[in-house]
Write a protein that holds these residues in place. Structure first.
Motif, short mmCIF file in Angstrom:
data_model
loop_
_atom_site.label_atom_id
_atom_site.label_comp_id
_atom_site.label_asym_id
_atom_site.label_seq_id
_atom_site.Cartn_x
_atom_site.Cartn_y
_atom_site.Cartn_z
N ALA A 157 0.88 -1.23 0.00
CA ALA A 157 -0.03 -0.08 0.07
C ALA A 157 0.88 1.11 0.07
O ALA A 157 0.76 2.32 -0.75
N ALA A 158 1.89 1.18 0.86
CA ALA A 158 2.89 2.33 0.66
C ALA A 158 3.40 2.65 -0.35
O ALA A 158 3.54 3.78 -0.96
N GLY A 159 3.76 1.39 -1.23
CA GLY A 159 4.36 1.77 -2.60
C GLY A 159 3.47 2.29 -3.57
O GLY A 159 3.69 3.22 -4.31
N ALA A 160 2.38 1.75 -3.45
CA ALA A 160 1.26 2.29 -4.37
C ALA A 160 1.03 3.64 -4.19
O ALA A 160 0.74 4.61 -4.97
N LEU A 161 0.88 4.09 -2.92
CA LEU A 161 0.71 5.42 -2.56
C LEU A 161 1.71 6.49 -3.11
O LEU A 161 1.56 7.42 -3.45
N LEU A 162 3.08 5.97 -2.82
CA LEU A 162 4.08 6.85 -3.16
C LEU A 162 4.19 6.95 -4.77
O LEU A 162 4.52 8.00 -5.41
#
Length: 248
Positions: A157-162
């Motif tokens: 999820a962090a990767g998708a947000l970034l």
């Protein structure tokens, strides 16, 4: 969103999952061979007393899941929006993909511990843990599955947000980095509390409260809430993201 559109989105999600699961499975097989070779190599010079898979699986796979998330946020999102899909449907696709892909990644981690247990049993080595986890033994496979699913879900999820934030605007991406790191750190602290404090122990006030380790429900809920918060921030970025003309 019509039923036909929902079916198309579901089919696309399954297609992407099949592709990425196959590739991840092949990578994991090669990774497992490399880890096993390293363990055997180390055993030539000294005794083996801890799980080599634990050391490797705690580090490399979560970065892989992070970069998969970045790919979806930065590349998959605009491609499908440009081809007529709504931002909401693509956001749902990314969310469903990450939930399923994180679970698949966790299953691979479980399989790694199982195969390592067989190797260690044949060699007479103790499969001891050197880090803190939700599980106290690699044999607690249900807790191994839960821990790595939660960890991969947060990192994905962090990767998708970034990825989505940097696609939208480089400045926005920079602004998003600190809260993302904070939420990821809190999730990691909940999953492996002792590894985040000096001298391998939790703060004295936690010991005084009888919380030498966090209660299991807390350790599970905190990263899940972190993933939901990251997903909420992701939706704020995605819901009206403009398409960029990269050729300009």
């Amino acid at each position: 969103m019509t039923q036909t559109a929902q079916q198309r989105t579901a089919a696309l999600t399954k297609h992407l999952l099949a592709q990425h699961m196959l590739f991840a499975g092949l990578l994991c097989a090669g990774f497992a061979v490399a880890v096993a070779s390293l363990i055997v190599g180390v055993a030539i010079f000294r005794g083996i007393s801890v799980s080599g898979w634990e050391q490797a699986a705690t580090q490399v796979p979560r970065w892989y899941v992070l970069f998969i998330g970045v790919h979806f946020g930065y590349s998959v999102l605009p491609i499908h929006v440009a081809h007529g899909k709504t931002r909401r449907s693509v956001a749902q696709l990314i969310g469903k993909f990450l939930i399923a892909f994180s679970a698949f990644g966790a299953l691979l981690m479980v399989l790694g511990f199982v195969l390592e247990a067989g190797l260690y049993q044949l060699a007479g080595w103790p499969q001891a843990l050197s880090l803190s986890h939700l599980f106290t033994s690699p044999g607690e496979l249900h807790l191994v599955l839960i821990e790595y699913w939660l960890r991969f879900l947060v990192w994905g999820a962090a990767g998708a947000l970034l990825g989505a934030a940097f696609y939208r605007d480089g400045g926005l991406g920079g602004i998003v980095i600190p809260p993302v790191i904070l939420l990821m750190a809190v999730a990691e602290m909940a999953l492996s509390p002792a590894d985040w404090w000096p001298f391998g122990s939790v703060p004295p006030f936690m010991e005084d409260l009888g919380l030498g380790v966090l209660p299991l429900p807390v350790s599970m809920v905190v990263p899940l809430l972190g993933a939901l918060l990251i997903g909420g921030l992701g939706w704020l970025v995605i819901r009206d993201v403009p398409l960029r003309n990269k050729g300009a």
